[in-house]
Write an enzyme that holds these catalytic residues in place. Structure first.
Site, PDB file in Angstrom:
ATOM      1  N   GLY C   5      30.210 -45.956  85.984  1.00 11.00           N
ATOM      2  CA  GLY C   5      29.800 -47.024  85.064  1.00 11.00           C
ATOM      3  C   GLY C   5      29.880 -48.369  85.741  1.00 11.00           C
ATOM      4  N   HIS C 130      40.397 -63.452  66.056  1.00  6.68           N
ATOM      5  CA  HIS C 130      39.320 -63.115  66.990  1.00  6.68           C
ATOM      6  C   HIS C 130      38.207 -64.158  66.925  1.00  6.68           C
ATOM      7  CE1 HIS C 130      41.193 -59.108  67.066  1.00  6.68           C
ATOM      8  NE2 HIS C 130      40.506 -58.897  68.169  1.00  6.68           N
ATOM      9  N   LYS C 134      32.849 -61.218  65.704  1.00  2.00           N
ATOM     10  CA  LYS C 134      33.369 -59.886  65.387  1.00  2.00           C
ATOM     11  C   LYS C 134      32.847 -59.425  64.027  1.00  2.00           C
ATOM     12  CE  LYS C 134      37.689 -57.253  65.495  1.00  2.00           C
ATOM     13  NZ  LYS C 134      37.115 -56.261  66.424  1.00  2.00           N
ATOM     14  N   THR C 141      42.796 -52.462  66.305  1.00  4.27           N
ATOM     15  CA  THR C 141      44.162 -52.523  66.839  1.00  4.27           C
ATOM     16  C   THR C 141      45.148 -52.962  65.762  1.00  4.27           C
ATOM     17  OG1 THR C 141      43.309 -53.037  69.046  1.00  4.27           O
ATOM     18  CG2 THR C 141      45.621 -53.550  68.626  1.00  4.27           C
TER      19      THR C 141
END
Lengths: 246, 246, 246, 246
Positions: C5, C130, C134, C141
């Protein structure tokens, strides 16, 4: 100066604070049922009212009638009461009254700075944290801060803070107060804390106030007592006495 | 508008920011060695100088000579250079120049709020936190904040913050800048962060700025570009364009 | 070792991190469509899979088949896939595989410490912060941390955190995840941050993780690469390699 | 159970805490000069010693002699005293004694988590913040935390935290305790607070403990009282009773 409500939690702190202040002399301290004439007889120039909503209006009316300045931390002043007081003060041009919902200078400044900064940031949110015995969420101070911040953003022509949230099934984004998100934490061990978070690309400004003990109100009460004589008429909010050059 | 120093770290960010701004058009972007005449030929009304100390004075002189406003983030302006620029501007009454050491609006506000709050607290200390590649401690911004705070305390008649420390063999209390303690943390992962802590009995006010990325400077650069035309003459510091009602 | 990747955001960071690590040699870096045989031909002892859910299972199967250890940061491993992998590993007793949802060691420790501390406090709440792009709230989490905290409290015989809230018309108290309140802030300038607040009478413990940049994952990827050979079989979660003496 | 030192600040808090605890019965509370025989006559199974260094050794000796477990928060136990106690306990195999320098469970966990995390981060620094009446800097807890962190880093083969500081004329970088920088803030309004900051590329882990009130010690005292009977022999430090699975 004199204290009204000497047996209450705030009043007893005020008595102690005034006694500790070198530039003040406590000439009277009255509790429930004591005759107000006592403050006149003692020659008080300033009276601090930390009583109850049902008593504060009569206390202040009496003080102004006798030319005594008043510093008031008691709630219960609606628009009608304030209008009546202003009428009385118009006829007593040398007398000052301060009515303040919050005497912690840090809390007053945190609110003012949040309002001043709001015009310059893309995003703003408020987190308030209190002891778990608090009955309401969000706190009155947090809701008021959110309103002031929202008004400042509107004056600056800013819309809502950016927010791409599509899924929030449990309400983690908190309350929306006039477009400003407010979060309320309740935690054993805490007293009263509030943080305004402001964000722009690449930067954050945080303004936090921690109130650890009700003695924090005394800094503002003493500032009020020292300043009320030089501010005739009605002043609402301690920031009216805090010269920020604003 | 035009950008000078287009290949530098700040200059390339500025080019990107201006291109992203819907209300601005980038008409020229010059690098080292390019002829300044290019900004005149392109019809720039405002020039952003993010070059180097050895070039900035001539760049700004040229801009003012041609009636182009200038927003300057380059260091290297000593008192003599500033005096010369003011003389030139006196003869060009419609032209504005902004010289700012810091374009992150959060950093500018954090410094201003620290200064404003300083008069109302018994104690104040400053903690700055940076990446571990920084060569000097404390940071210039922290030292400048401490000076402003110290001056505000002096104007308010406050002495030093209370401190009963008798034993500190290893210097844990940090630097003393004009009577204000300043602490410098260096930590992998951090960028540039600063916190002013102010304390009274029972309360703390904390004003913190986090700079996560140099893009944070662009909010202030754009504010400068939008405002410079309406502020003729020399303005030092971005706060001169931030209307706090002060 | 080899990276799969290599053109992705995480994969390209991993290539850089391995090249910078003095104790590692990158022998192969494959992108989409490259033949997996390349990692065998290059003699890789460990492969890091940072690809996509549709490719990761076949990549890991191939690696184990060839006795190459694997460190996997790709999602997409359901119970059936994990069971199949464990069967394969049972027949390859010297080979190790680490599958971890989060490689930031600070995030892993913050979650573990929150779980360990939960049994010793009256109150616990979680605040996650955040960037405003988002899509979901709360973060995965934070929800996972809340579950672990709730389970730890239950094992310790603790009920819910004390909370006298009677009035919360706008939902300021946030999400209730298994009895733990979780608050989601979205703010321009932030990246990914989380704080667990734990309170007892008179004290607070706060465990905060700030992720400023995706490079934070590389510390854990390198830890995985260094440790996978000595942990044969399947390990889920980076904490399985972090010797806390637990 | 019984309390020794009932008139001291900590002892009076302990009396209140035990009275409030539903699973405990206070059978005796002794002050200076009271006959220790009182705890035997009252049938106490556990005694909490919160007295003074000159009395604690004899109190504990007496308790162990009578088969009473002891939870000790008093300082003054040097190596000789501890050795003597261990000898006595060896002859009293069913009796437990806990001697702990700190009963705030949050402080104990913050120290332990700092130690556990230290092996996984490039950088670590400690900031402690106290009221301005504190005489020494850094605090004993901060110095002890720094030592534990330094030892954990050494065990993990880590050198010093990265630090490019070349110029620090005023000592802003604070104290160097075994290679770990420690910063001491003294601020009106604060009580006792400590933060361990750990940094890796792109991430920060912060572990903070706030002690707002000495009542915070009571959570640990009660934990000690509940656990001492099942931990025969001498245990040093409350973490010996906190099952972290370590």
């Amino acid at each position: 100066m004199a204290v009204l409500g000497r047996n209450g939690r705030m009043g007893s702190e005020a008595v102690r604070a005034v006694e500790d202040a070198e530039d003040m002399a406590l000439v009277a301290a009255l509790g429930r049922g004591d005759d107000l004439q006592g403050i006149v007889d003692a020659g008080a120039d300033v009276v601090v009212d930390l009583t109850v909503p049902s008593a504060t209006r009569e206390n202040v009316r009496f003080a102004v009638e006798h030319g005594i300045h008043a510093v008031v931390g008691t709630t219960g002043w609606d628009d009608a009461a304030l209008a009546e007081l202003e009428t009385q003060l118009a006829a007593a041009p040398g007398t000052g009254v301060l009515i303040a919902p919050n005497f912690a200078v840090g809390a007053v400044l945190a609110m003012k700075f949040s309002e001043l900064a709001a015009a310059f940031f893309d995003s703003v949110e408020i987190v308030e944290l209190h002891h778990p015995r608090k009955l309401d969420a969000p706190s009155g101070t947090a809701a008021r801060t959110a309103q002031l911040v929202a008004q400042a953003r509107e004056r600056a022509g800013l819309g809502g803070s950016p927010d791409a949230t599509e899924s929030d099934p449990q309400g983690a984004r908190g309350a929306d107060v006039d477009g400003v998100h407010v979060h309320s934490v309740r935690l054993q061990g805490l007293v009263a804390h509030q943080e305004t978070l402001l964000g722009n690309p690449g930067e954050q400004l945080s303004i936090r106030h921690d109130s650890f003990d009700r003695v924090s109100f005394m800094t503002g009460v003493l500032l009020g007592v020292r300043s009320v004589a030089s501010h005739p008429g009605l002043t609402r909010g301690l920031d009216g006495y805090m010269d920020l050059g604003l």
